[in-house]
Scaffold this active site. Structure first.
Site, mmCIF file in Angstrom:
data_model
loop_
_atom_site.group_PDB
_atom_site.id
_atom_site.type_symbol
_atom_site.label_atom_id
_atom_site.label_comp_id
_atom_site.label_asym_id
_atom_site.label_seq_id
_atom_site.Cartn_x
_atom_site.Cartn_y
_atom_site.Cartn_z
ATOM 1 N N LYS A 136 -4.068 4.631 -0.729
ATOM 2 C CA LYS A 136 -4.072 4.897 0.719
ATOM 3 C C LYS A 136 -2.958 5.871 1.118
ATOM 4 O O LYS A 136 -2.993 6.445 2.204
ATOM 5 C CB LYS A 136 -3.925 3.584 1.495
ATOM 6 C CG LYS A 136 -5.231 2.797 1.545
ATOM 7 C CD LYS A 136 -5.142 1.657 2.531
ATOM 8 C CE LYS A 136 -6.441 0.889 2.592
ATOM 9 N NZ LYS A 136 -6.263 -0.378 3.305
ATOM 10 N N HIS A 173 -1.717 -2.287 -5.104
ATOM 11 C CA HIS A 173 -3.182 -2.196 -5.047
ATOM 12 C C HIS A 173 -3.689 -1.134 -4.067
ATOM 13 O O HIS A 173 -4.729 -0.554 -4.274
ATOM 14 C CB HIS A 173 -3.820 -3.570 -4.742
ATOM 15 C CG HIS A 173 -3.606 -4.058 -3.351
ATOM 16 N ND1 HIS A 173 -2.438 -4.656 -2.945
ATOM 17 C CD2 HIS A 173 -4.399 -4.021 -2.247
ATOM 18 C CE1 HIS A 173 -2.535 -4.972 -1.670
ATOM 19 N NE2 HIS A 173 -3.707 -4.606 -1.221
ATOM 20 N N ASP A 174 -2.928 -0.863 -2.997
ATOM 21 C CA ASP A 174 -3.382 0.137 -2.035
ATOM 22 C C ASP A 174 -2.643 1.468 -2.148
ATOM 23 O O ASP A 174 -2.589 2.238 -1.181
ATOM 24 C CB ASP A 174 -3.255 -0.411 -0.604
ATOM 25 C CG ASP A 174 -4.504 -1.180 -0.191
ATOM 26 O OD1 ASP A 174 -5.552 -1.004 -0.849
ATOM 27 O OD2 ASP A 174 -4.434 -1.972 0.772
ATOM 28 N N HIS A 202 -9.925 5.125 -2.081
ATOM 29 C CA HIS A 202 -8.520 4.754 -2.339
ATOM 30 C C HIS A 202 -8.311 3.909 -3.608
ATOM 31 O O HIS A 202 -7.285 4.062 -4.275
ATOM 32 C CB HIS A 202 -7.860 4.123 -1.103
ATOM 33 C CG HIS A 202 -8.100 2.672 -0.912
ATOM 34 N ND1 HIS A 202 -9.160 2.185 -0.194
ATOM 35 C CD2 HIS A 202 -7.432 1.578 -1.353
ATOM 36 C CE1 HIS A 202 -9.118 0.866 -0.195
ATOM 37 N NE2 HIS A 202 -8.080 0.474 -0.897
ATOM 38 N N ASP A 214 -6.079 -10.409 -0.972
ATOM 39 C CA ASP A 214 -6.043 -9.312 -0.002
ATOM 40 C C ASP A 214 -6.761 -9.736 1.291
ATOM 41 O O ASP A 214 -6.245 -9.568 2.401
ATOM 42 C CB ASP A 214 -6.756 -8.101 -0.633
ATOM 43 C CG ASP A 214 -6.543 -6.809 0.137
ATOM 44 O OD1 ASP A 214 -5.638 -6.770 0.979
ATOM 45 O OD2 ASP A 214 -7.282 -5.843 -0.110
ATOM 46 N N HIS A 270 -10.343 -3.675 -6.776
ATOM 47 C CA HIS A 270 -10.008 -4.751 -5.838
ATOM 48 C C HIS A 270 -10.924 -4.804 -4.612
ATOM 49 O O HIS A 270 -10.810 -5.713 -3.796
ATOM 50 C CB HIS A 270 -8.517 -4.718 -5.453
ATOM 51 C CG HIS A 270 -8.132 -3.617 -4.492
ATOM 52 N ND1 HIS A 270 -7.833 -2.352 -4.885
ATOM 53 C CD2 HIS A 270 -7.994 -3.616 -3.141
ATOM 54 C CE1 HIS A 270 -7.530 -1.611 -3.836
ATOM 55 N NE2 HIS A 270 -7.616 -2.362 -2.758
ATOM 56 N N HIS A 271 -11.833 -3.807 -4.471
ATOM 57 C CA HIS A 271 -12.802 -3.879 -3.362
ATOM 58 C C HIS A 271 -14.239 -4.090 -3.837
ATOM 59 O O HIS A 271 -15.176 -3.900 -3.067
ATOM 60 C CB HIS A 271 -12.724 -2.617 -2.494
ATOM 61 C CG HIS A 271 -11.545 -2.614 -1.566
ATOM 62 N ND1 HIS A 271 -11.450 -3.487 -0.489
ATOM 63 C CD2 HIS A 271 -10.408 -1.871 -1.562
ATOM 64 C CE1 HIS A 271 -10.304 -3.259 0.136
ATOM 65 N NE2 HIS A 271 -9.644 -2.297 -0.495
#
Ligand SMILES: [Fe+2]
Length: 365
Positions: free
Chosen positions: A237, A233-234, A262, A315, A286-287
């Site tokens: 980054k 998911h990240d 990201h 998360d 996801h954010h």
């Protein structure tokens, strides 16, 4: 003579049709691709049902991957066969085509009642192999005691070779994409290892997301997507300067804009793997927040994909349970309070409810 010509034409057209379909859809999810091809083959061959089993070297069993015309009970009860078990198990073991005119007279066939309820009376079954490597078993059923001609056996062998080719082509693609994902996962892990506050983060998020997903009742395919994509998911980054990622103080506007990119960057990187395309929204959203105040798109409520909302909660739970330079890890009681406080604004209330249940059961701690 005319009939023979017509049959050849029909066969050529059929082969052209499935070959075209397979070529255009080789990157489709395996089950979907094989089920489609299987259905076409069963109909063309005038059968009543069919199935494709693939050998799983870890469990040493033949797992039902494609099925057409069989009952739900059959798919559940005969999901997996041991080598040598039932007819498919023998076909795989001996690496030989087998025909059975009447399954009711066969002593080998396991759980006959399941076959009879789907009108499966006779059977032709061939091993799936490529370059002498055994891949699985392909079986076709008829609703009456059938005498198979030599030509039918030859055609069936040809079709089994075709199915083998599709499976092995997909295997190569899976291996390549697994290597690509493996490298990304390794980099993520290495970065997390270096960072005291992020150690094991993506694996823990995956664990919590799967617990929530199972409790919510997601199907096998959705759980697989969660499992494959949550650890990634990240990924976005990876392209952000470490100075910004690890900045101890508050971020300025410009830095914050970079951070907010990201999810989309990660989605772009992972969408290179076609088999992950369907689940890419997990990474991209996801954010997001259910009140529409998240990023990157500011979408709200039901517009946010369910799996992304699950990852968002998972998360946040891990972030709260981990230490930060400016605070100690939150206690599980504080995590519960935070989830409740932000339910309906940041998080989906239904998912918060499930997460709280998992915390109360001691599964998330
Ligand atoms: Fe993130």
């Amino acid at each position: 003579m005319k009939k023979k010509q017509e049959n050849s034409k029909k066969f050529l057209y059929f082969f052209y049709d499935i070959l075209r379909y397979a070529t255009l859809n080789i990157f489709k999810e395996r089950k979907e691709l094989l089920n489609h091809i299987l259905r076409k083959i069963v109909i063309f061959m005038g059968g009543t049902a069919g199935n494709i089993r693939i050998y799983n070297s870890k469990t040493k069993s033949l797992v039902l991957i494609g099925s057409y015309g069989t009952s739900k009970r059959y798919k559940g009860d005969k999901k997996s066969l041991k080598i040598g078990e039932s007819i498919s198990g023998v076909v795989f073991q001996k690496n030989k085509l087998v025909v059975v005119k009447d399954l009711r007279k066969s002593k080998r066939y396991l759980k006959l009642s399941l076959a009879l309820e789907s009108k499966m009376i006779s059977l032709i079954s061939a091993p799936l192999t490529i370059f002498n490597k055994k891949l699985g078993v392909f079986s076709l059923y008829y609703s009456y005691p059938k005498n198979f001609t030599q030509l039918e056996k030859e055609i069936f062998k040809l079709l089994a070779n075709f199915v083998s080719l599709i499976i092995s082509t997909q295997n190569i693609y899976y291996e390549l994409s697994d290597a690509y994902v493996g490298i990304i996962k390794m980099i993520i892990k290495a970065l997390e290892e270096k960072d005291l506050y992020l150690k094991g983060h993506s694996e823990k998020v995956k664990k919590y997301a799967l617990l929530i997903g199972k409790k919510i009742g997601l199907d096998e395919f959705q759980l697989e997507q969660l499992s494959d994509l949550t650890t990634l998911h990240d990924t976005g980054k990876l392209l952000i300067d470490e100075k910004i990622l690890n900045k101890p103080g508050t971020l300025d506007n410009k830095e914050w804009e970079i951070i907010k990119k990201h999810p989309e960057t990660g989605a772009k990187i992972i969408s290179q793997i076609r088999r992950f395309k369907n689940g890419i929204s997990i990474i991209k959203h996801h954010h997001e927040r259910v009140n529409g105040k998240g990023y990157p798109n500011g979408i709200n409520g039901s517009k946010i994909p369910l799996l992304a909302k699950i990852v968002s909660v998972a998360d946040a739970i891990d972030a709260m349970l981990s230490p930060r330079p400016y605070r100690k890890p939150l206690s599980i009681e504080e995590v519960k309070q935070e989830l409740i406080k932000n339910s309906g604004t940041q998080f989906d209330p239904q998912i918060v409810k499930v997460a709280l249940e998992l915390i109360n059961e001691g599964k998330i701690k």
